[in-house]
Design a protein around this motif. Sequence first.
Motif, short mmCIF file in Angstrom:
data_model
loop_
_atom_site.label_atom_id
_atom_site.label_comp_id
_atom_site.label_asym_id
_atom_site.label_seq_id
_atom_site.Cartn_x
_atom_site.Cartn_y
_atom_site.Cartn_z
N SER A 97 -29.63 -20.35 24.49
CA SER A 97 -30.25 -21.60 24.31
C SER A 97 -29.87 -22.45 23.16
O SER A 97 -29.80 -23.50 22.97
N THR A 98 -29.53 -21.70 22.09
CA THR A 98 -29.22 -22.27 20.64
C THR A 98 -28.36 -23.53 20.78
O THR A 98 -28.75 -24.47 20.23
N LEU A 99 -27.18 -23.35 21.52
CA LEU A 99 -26.25 -24.19 21.50
C LEU A 99 -26.61 -25.41 22.42
O LEU A 99 -26.23 -26.52 22.02
N SER A 100 -27.38 -25.27 23.37
CA SER A 100 -27.85 -26.37 24.31
C SER A 100 -28.80 -27.22 23.24
O SER A 100 -28.80 -28.34 23.68
N VAL A 101 -29.82 -26.69 22.65
CA VAL A 101 -30.68 -27.55 21.91
C VAL A 101 -30.11 -28.23 20.82
O VAL A 101 -30.45 -29.42 20.45
N ALA A 102 -28.82 -27.57 20.18
CA ALA A 102 -28.18 -28.12 19.29
C ALA A 102 -27.17 -28.96 19.62
O ALA A 102 -26.25 -29.14 18.77
N THR A 125 -26.42 -32.23 20.67
CA THR A 125 -25.88 -33.38 20.18
C THR A 125 -25.86 -33.25 18.50
O THR A 125 -24.68 -34.12 18.13
N THR A 126 -26.44 -32.25 18.04
CA THR A 126 -26.25 -32.12 16.70
C THR A 126 -24.97 -31.57 16.30
O THR A 126 -24.29 -32.05 15.09
N ALA A 168 -18.01 -35.64 25.20
CA ALA A 168 -18.82 -34.76 26.27
C ALA A 168 -18.18 -34.02 27.00
O ALA A 168 -18.51 -32.83 27.10
N PHE A 169 -16.72 -33.86 27.24
CA PHE A 169 -16.03 -32.97 27.87
C PHE A 169 -15.76 -31.89 26.78
O PHE A 169 -15.81 -30.79 27.37
N GLN A 170 -15.42 -32.04 25.73
CA GLN A 170 -15.27 -31.12 24.77
C GLN A 170 -16.45 -30.05 24.52
O GLN A 170 -16.65 -29.01 24.25
N MET A 171 -17.77 -31.11 24.60
CA MET A 171 -18.71 -30.16 24.50
C MET A 171 -19.33 -29.28 25.74
O MET A 171 -19.84 -28.15 25.69
N PRO A 215 -21.11 -26.68 33.22
CA PRO A 215 -21.11 -27.61 32.04
C PRO A 215 -19.72 -28.33 31.98
O PRO A 215 -19.79 -29.41 31.39
N VAL A 216 -18.74 -27.72 32.44
CA VAL A 216 -17.55 -28.45 32.39
C VAL A 216 -17.40 -29.63 33.27
O VAL A 216 -17.13 -30.60 32.95
N VAL A 217 -17.62 -29.16 34.55
CA VAL A 217 -17.76 -30.24 35.50
C VAL A 217 -18.71 -31.47 35.27
O VAL A 217 -18.23 -32.62 35.19
N THR A 218 -19.87 -31.04 34.55
CA THR A 218 -20.85 -32.03 34.05
C THR A 218 -20.39 -32.96 32.92
O THR A 218 -20.37 -34.46 32.91
#
Length: 439
Positions: free
Chosen positions: A41-46, A48-49, A58-61, A386-389
């Motif tokens: 979960s660390t990356l999901s919470v971070a 936008t940071t 958004a696509f790269q993320m 996540p990629v499709v989103t």
Amino acid sequence: MSRTTTEAPILNAQQKKSVRIRWFLVGFLVLGGVVNYLDRSTLSVANTTIAGEFGLDAFQMGLLLSAFSWPYAIANLPAGYLVDKFGPKKMFAFAAGAWSLVSIVSAAANSFGFLYAARVALGIAESPFFTSALKVNERWFNKSERALPVSLVNTGSQIANAIAPPLLTFLLLTMSWRGMFVIVGVLGVVIALVWLRIYRDPTLKEQAMIKGAEAQAKAIASVEKVGWGQLFKYRNTWFMILGAFGIFYTVWVYLTWLPSYLQTARGFSLSDSGWLASLPFLCGIIGVVFGGWLSSKLVKRGVGTVLARKIPIVGGALLAAAAVLPVAYVDSTPLAIVLLSVGYFASQVPIGCLWTLASDIAPSNQVASLGAIQNFGGFIGAAVAPVVTGAVLTATGGSYTLVFLIGGILLLVGALSYGFFVKERPEPASEPVDSVPSH
């Protein structure tokens, strides 16, 4: 994958006392699941940071958020085999130590490529955990008992999902996202060391006490020596892969994009979104336990074990779809949060039963392998989500309407796959149904 119907013994008070270590092991696996999912979960919470620091769209993320799931899905295939071969003590300890090291190293990331490679390594390292947990439960519990402890183990991930947004957001705000990665990594090292100290397999006497005739039936099934690759010849295996794909896809839209959705689409601050994002995940804890409880209750009332697993799986997926699909058209933020919470609760009802279903269908020497193959299908969905989103958000200027529509449709695919195509009696995909002998 033949099955033999057996009566599971009912333990008396003295016998329960002699094998009570099994519930302590379940409790520790819950704790291990919490730490395991905090790492994820660390990356999901971070989100936008890190996107702001590295200049990611958004696509790269989305690519970065999926970097864990692709290797995790693929690594599940050999991980299941390795757990069957080397046992849960060695493989769980190895996994916990490896994922902790990767988390700590991730704190030194200074580019998209570095962090992407670290997430790939994290996916590989974490792959033996849930297959190890399934193996522990298969060894320590008989068929009629198994759904509840398997579901309890899966609450670890949901507890982590619930506490991760506020806890990890607090760590992020107080010691940066790099400090957050280090703290979570250190927790995993502790888990690995304690597991090596406390775990043991049941003795032959304990196995007979726990399983009775089931232990003998499992031994006979194991003598059949069904090859690992043979599992792919069964229709059940393929529809378990497809069904898990549909359910896990939507679960991972929640896990990877919910904090960002609350901030960008609903206008909440980083700190507020941390608390709000925990609400659906708190409901998910209840969902996992409810699914295991319901399945166990059905077995005790005489419902066949496979059907008793399928009822929570199919019912949960259908309810989740009914809750997620309307979110695409809801303007009210409170109503959207309620629907998201109901949707996540329902999407977690199947989770423990999915793993228990694998242990019901597979012979003893293939339990972790079939569970891992099913999990492989699930995490292909988790990798795609996540990629499709991210691609949808980039193409639509940040609109989540299509995101929720896709998620709801795939939940229906999951329900149909398990409901109509996973059978009590496994059937090789290469043979017509009528040619398969009954067992």
